[in-house]
Design a protein around this motif. Structure first.
Motif, PDB file in Angstrom:
ATOM      1  N   CYS A  29      56.191  50.838  54.490  1.00  0.00           N
ATOM      2  CA  CYS A  29      55.657  51.009  55.836  1.00  0.00           C
ATOM      3  C   CYS A  29      55.753  52.475  56.245  1.00  0.00           C
ATOM      4  O   CYS A  29      56.231  53.331  55.498  1.00  0.00           O
ATOM      5  CB  CYS A  29      56.407  50.133  56.836  1.00  0.00           C
ATOM      6  N   MET A  30      55.295  52.755  57.464  1.00  0.00           N
ATOM      7  CA  MET A  30      55.431  54.071  58.071  1.00  0.00           C
ATOM      8  C   MET A  30      56.541  54.005  59.112  1.00  0.00           C
ATOM      9  O   MET A  30      56.624  53.040  59.880  1.00  0.00           O
ATOM     10  CB  MET A  30      54.121  54.492  58.745  1.00  0.00           C
ATOM     11  N   LEU A  31      57.388  55.013  59.134  1.00  0.00           N
ATOM     12  CA  LEU A  31      58.453  55.101  60.126  1.00  0.00           C
ATOM     13  C   LEU A  31      58.156  56.254  61.063  1.00  0.00           C
ATOM     14  O   LEU A  31      58.030  57.400  60.638  1.00  0.00           O
ATOM     15  CB  LEU A  31      59.809  55.311  59.449  1.00  0.00           C
ATOM     16  N   LEU A  32      58.002  55.946  62.336  1.00  0.00           N
ATOM     17  CA  LEU A  32      57.723  56.966  63.351  1.00  0.00           C
ATOM     18  C   LEU A  32      58.893  57.052  64.312  1.00  0.00           C
ATOM     19  O   LEU A  32      59.394  56.035  64.784  1.00  0.00           O
ATOM     20  CB  LEU A  32      56.436  56.631  64.109  1.00  0.00           C
ATOM     21  N   HIS A  33      59.298  58.282  64.586  1.00  0.00           N
ATOM     22  CA  HIS A  33      60.378  58.511  65.555  1.00  0.00           C
ATOM     23  C   HIS A  33      59.915  59.584  66.529  1.00  0.00           C
ATOM     24  O   HIS A  33      59.549  60.693  66.118  1.00  0.00           O
ATOM     25  CB  HIS A  33      61.656  58.959  64.852  1.00  0.00           C
ATOM     26  N   ALA A  34      59.897  59.255  67.804  1.00  0.00           N
ATOM     27  CA  ALA A  34      59.493  60.203  68.847  1.00  0.00           C
ATOM     28  C   ALA A  34      60.596  60.308  69.880  1.00  0.00           C
ATOM     29  O   ALA A  34      61.256  59.315  70.206  1.00  0.00           O
ATOM     30  CB  ALA A  34      58.191  59.757  69.507  1.00  0.00           C
ATOM     31  N   GLN A  35      60.769  61.522  70.394  1.00  0.00           N
ATOM     32  CA  GLN A  35      61.840  61.743  71.363  1.00  0.00           C
ATOM     33  C   GLN A  35      61.421  62.785  72.381  1.00  0.00           C
ATOM     34  O   GLN A  35      60.862  63.826  72.044  1.00  0.00           O
ATOM     35  CB  GLN A  35      63.110  62.198  70.635  1.00  0.00           C
ATOM     36  N   LEU A  47      55.758  50.678  61.141  1.00  0.00           N
ATOM     37  CA  LEU A  47      54.351  50.289  61.230  1.00  0.00           C
ATOM     38  C   LEU A  47      53.781  50.012  59.840  1.00  0.00           C
ATOM     39  O   LEU A  47      54.117  50.704  58.874  1.00  0.00           O
ATOM     40  CB  LEU A  47      53.539  51.411  61.892  1.00  0.00           C
ATOM     41  N   SER A  48      52.913  49.013  59.759  1.00  0.00           N
ATOM     42  CA  SER A  48      52.225  48.750  58.498  1.00  0.00           C
ATOM     43  C   SER A  48      51.169  49.827  58.272  1.00  0.00           C
ATOM     44  O   SER A  48      50.905  50.660  59.146  1.00  0.00           O
ATOM     45  CB  SER A  48      51.567  47.368  58.537  1.00  0.00           C
ATOM     46  N   GLU A  77      58.275  46.409  63.769  1.00  0.00           N
ATOM     47  CA  GLU A  77      59.437  46.444  64.665  1.00  0.00           C
ATOM     48  C   GLU A  77      59.405  47.753  65.442  1.00  0.00           C
ATOM     49  O   GLU A  77      59.023  48.795  64.910  1.00  0.00           O
ATOM     50  CB  GLU A  77      60.749  46.335  63.877  1.00  0.00           C
ATOM     51  N   GLU A  78      59.789  47.696  66.685  1.00  0.00           N
ATOM     52  CA  GLU A  78      59.790  48.904  67.515  1.00  0.00           C
ATOM     53  C   GLU A  78      60.907  48.833  68.551  1.00  0.00           C
ATOM     54  O   GLU A  78      61.156  47.788  69.147  1.00  0.00           O
ATOM     55  CB  GLU A  78      58.435  49.088  68.207  1.00  0.00           C
ATOM     56  N   GLU A  79      61.555  49.956  68.740  1.00  0.00           N
ATOM     57  CA  GLU A  79      62.621  50.091  69.750  1.00  0.00           C
ATOM     58  C   GLU A  79      62.233  51.207  70.708  1.00  0.00           C
ATOM     59  O   GLU A  79      61.929  52.330  70.279  1.00  0.00           O
ATOM     60  CB  GLU A  79      63.953  50.424  69.071  1.00  0.00           C
ATOM     61  N   GLY A 129      54.716  53.513  70.070  1.00  0.00           N
ATOM     62  CA  GLY A 129      54.909  54.124  68.760  1.00  0.00           C
ATOM     63  C   GLY A 129      53.631  54.248  67.961  1.00  0.00           C
ATOM     64  O   GLY A 129      53.285  55.328  67.465  1.00  0.00           O
ATOM     65  N   SER A 130      52.885  53.152  67.824  1.00  0.00           N
ATOM     66  CA  SER A 130      51.670  53.190  67.006  1.00  0.00           C
ATOM     67  C   SER A 130      50.594  54.075  67.630  1.00  0.00           C
ATOM     68  O   SER A 130      49.752  54.635  66.920  1.00  0.00           O
ATOM     69  CB  SER A 130      51.131  51.771  66.799  1.00  0.00           C
ATOM     70  N   ASN A 131      50.616  54.229  68.956  1.00  0.00           N
ATOM     71  CA  ASN A 131      49.660  55.099  69.629  1.00  0.00           C
ATOM     72  C   ASN A 131      49.735  56.536  69.121  1.00  0.00           C
ATOM     73  O   ASN A 131      48.716  57.192  68.904  1.00  0.00           O
ATOM     74  CB  ASN A 131      49.929  55.056  71.138  1.00  0.00           C
ATOM     75  N   LEU A 132      50.952  57.027  68.880  1.00  0.00           N
ATOM     76  CA  LEU A 132      51.120  58.415  68.445  1.00  0.00           C
ATOM     77  C   LEU A 132      50.549  58.642  67.044  1.00  0.00           C
ATOM     78  O   LEU A 132      49.947  59.679  66.763  1.00  0.00           O
ATOM     79  CB  LEU A 132      52.598  58.793  68.488  1.00  0.00           C
ATOM     80  N   LEU A 133      50.732  57.663  66.151  1.00  0.00           N
ATOM     81  CA  LEU A 133      50.173  57.786  64.804  1.00  0.00           C
ATOM     82  C   LEU A 133      48.667  57.559  64.827  1.00  0.00           C
ATOM     83  O   LEU A 133      47.917  58.233  64.105  1.00  0.00           O
ATOM     84  CB  LEU A 133      50.853  56.794  63.866  1.00  0.00           C
ATOM     85  N   LEU A 134      48.201  56.640  65.653  1.00  0.00           N
ATOM     86  CA  LEU A 134      46.769  56.382  65.781  1.00  0.00           C
ATOM     87  C   LEU A 134      46.026  57.639  66.213  1.00  0.00           C
ATOM     88  O   LEU A 134      44.961  57.975  65.663  1.00  0.00           O
ATOM     89  CB  LEU A 134      46.534  55.260  66.793  1.00  0.00           C
ATOM     90  N   MET A 135      46.574  58.371  67.165  1.00  0.00           N
ATOM     91  CA  MET A 135      45.903  59.588  67.637  1.00  0.00           C
ATOM     92  C   MET A 135      45.860  60.657  66.563  1.00  0.00           C
ATOM     93  O   MET A 135      44.885  61.409  66.468  1.00  0.00           O
ATOM     94  CB  MET A 135      46.582  60.105  68.908  1.00  0.00           C
ATOM     95  N   ARG A 136      46.895  60.753  65.734  1.00  0.00           N
ATOM     96  CA  ARG A 136      46.856  61.703  64.618  1.00  0.00           C
ATOM     97  C   ARG A 136      45.700  61.384  63.682  1.00  0.00           C
ATOM     98  O   ARG A 136      44.979  62.273  63.240  1.00  0.00           O
ATOM     99  CB  ARG A 136      48.177  61.655  63.838  1.00  0.00           C
ATOM    100  N   LEU A 137      45.544  60.101  63.379  1.00  0.00           N
ATOM    101  CA  LEU A 137      44.477  59.690  62.468  1.00  0.00           C
ATOM    102  C   LEU A 137      43.100  59.977  63.057  1.00  0.00           C
ATOM    103  O   LEU A 137      42.200  60.464  62.355  1.00  0.00           O
ATOM    104  CB  LEU A 137      44.622  58.200  62.163  1.00  0.00           C
ATOM    105  N   ILE A 138      42.925  59.687  64.340  1.00  0.00           N
ATOM    106  CA  ILE A 138      41.640  59.963  64.990  1.00  0.00           C
ATOM    107  C   ILE A 138      41.370  61.462  64.989  1.00  0.00           C
ATOM    108  O   ILE A 138      40.249  61.912  64.715  1.00  0.00           O
ATOM    109  CB  ILE A 138      41.636  59.423  66.436  1.00  0.00           C
TER     110      ILE A 138
END
Length: 358
Positions: free
Chosen positions: A81-87, A105-106, A113-115, A171-180
């Motif tokens: 999977c992909m592991l994203l950490h934002a702070q 994220l898949s 899973e997201e925290e 969480g997935s929003n941040l990776l989605l925007m990178r891809l776009i």
């Protein structure tokens, strides 16, 4: 008020209809949105594996804090999977505040899973929000805990995964925007679903802002803009505008109507090597916290097993402590050396005279 779990399995598809709580509105996930998520290639994800580090500044240019995002390949159990950490850390009217997001994220940006953790420390009263979501038995189970001062509110909801196709979280929003941004094009009608603060299912849309010139570290560069609008059952829509460099790095981010802006100070090419190291808060990292707890339990089991196999250890230590407390010596180390010296009968006289090494 917490929304009741959805009990009925609804059909999946490009156009998923769900009635909005209390409003009777129908929420739609567009075919373009679903197609985009299913079209993501491994090479694109590879290009997203890097770190972003921005500063948060006020309208007058005052430094208010920092914002960072890291993406890496990982595993959750046996699943790649992909592991994203934002702070985000900073101050609001000189009051410390921060937000942390850790998401597994898949490869199609499905949340495994997201925290999410958000806090604001105010004088006399603090606000703390924690939201955990995890896939379990074909459902997304969401638990939220809100603490205001001494008052604690707990909410829980469970949605069938069949109704969450096209879900975009913090969480997935941040990776989605990178891809776009890497594709440099936003398809028409990019309409996803999301969750608001009340755990209601809502719509979130992405649109293109086009290209513009931006000053980064004294250089004028061309950036690509994205606008994200999050609708709400109870409040007005919230809109963010983000601009990205050609390689996908985030250059600026702002919530429309807010005087606070997140911006990149230096181009990645200007940095000598890598990015500024971000202090590690392992308690906020689900993967590290899980490994720590697993290792802790493993050691505890090993130690318990060893003590069970050697009951003489407990008797020996008990006798020593009783003798120590009766004598109450000033030099405990010397006293321990003299007490345990007879047990070293198998050692040579010379070795027995050497002090113990801690």
């Amino acid at each position: 008020m917490m929304e009741a779990p959805l009990e009925e399995e609804r059909p999946t598809g490009a156009s998923v209809g769900i009635e909005g709580a209390d409003h009777g509105q129908e929420l739609k996930v567009s075919e373009e949105a679903v197609s985009f998520m299913s079209s993501i290639e491994p090479e694109e994800l590879q290009r997203c594996v890097f770190a972003d580090s921005l500063v948060t500044v006020s309208e007058g240019g005052r430094d208010l804090g920092k914002f960072s995002v890291t993406v890496e390949f990982s595993h959750r159990g046996q699943q790649p999977c992909m592991l994203l950490h934002a702070q985000s850390q900073g101050t609001i009217d000189d009051n410390p505040c921060g937000t942390t997001v850790t998401a597994y994220l898949s490869t199609e940006l499905e949340v495994l899973e997201e925290e999410y953790h958000e806090f604001v420390k105010l004088e006399g009263k603090s606000l703390d929000k924690r939201c955990h979501m995890v896939q379990r038995d074909s459902h997304m189970v969401i638990d939220k805990v809100t603490t205001v001062g001494e008052e604690v509110t707990k909410e829980s909801v469970s949605y069938p995964m069949s109704v969450l196709r096209g879900l975009v979280t913090e969480g997935s929003n941040l990776l989605l925007m990178r891809l776009i941004a890497l594709r440099k094009k936003v398809p028409e009608n990019m309409n996803f679903m999301s969750l608001d603060q009340g755990l209601h299912i809502i719509n979130t849309t992405f649109s293109e802002l086009g290209l513009k010139q931006l000053d980064v570290g004294g250089e004028t560069v061309e950036v690509f803009g994205l606008e994200r609008t999050v609708h709400s059952v109870e409040d007005s829509p919230t809109t963010w505008q983000s601009y990205f460099l050609g390689d996908g790095h985030l250059a600026s981010r702002v919530q429309v109507g807010s005087p606070v802006t997140m911006r990149l100070l230096q181009l990645p090419s200007q940095l000598q090597r890598g990015f500024e190291k971000i202090p590690l808060v392992w308690e906020e990292d689900m993967q590290m916290c899980s490994k720590f707890l697993d290792r802790k339990e493993e050691l505890k089991a090993n130690h318990t097993s060893y003590l069970r196999q050697h009951p003489e250890i407990r008797a020996l230590i008990s006798d020593f402590l009783q003798f120590l407390l009766l004598r109450k010596p000033d030099d405990v180390v010397q006293f321990a050396r003299e007490y345990f010296l007879p047990f070293a009968s198998s050692r040579s006289p010379e070795a027995s005279l050497k002090p113990l090494s801690l």
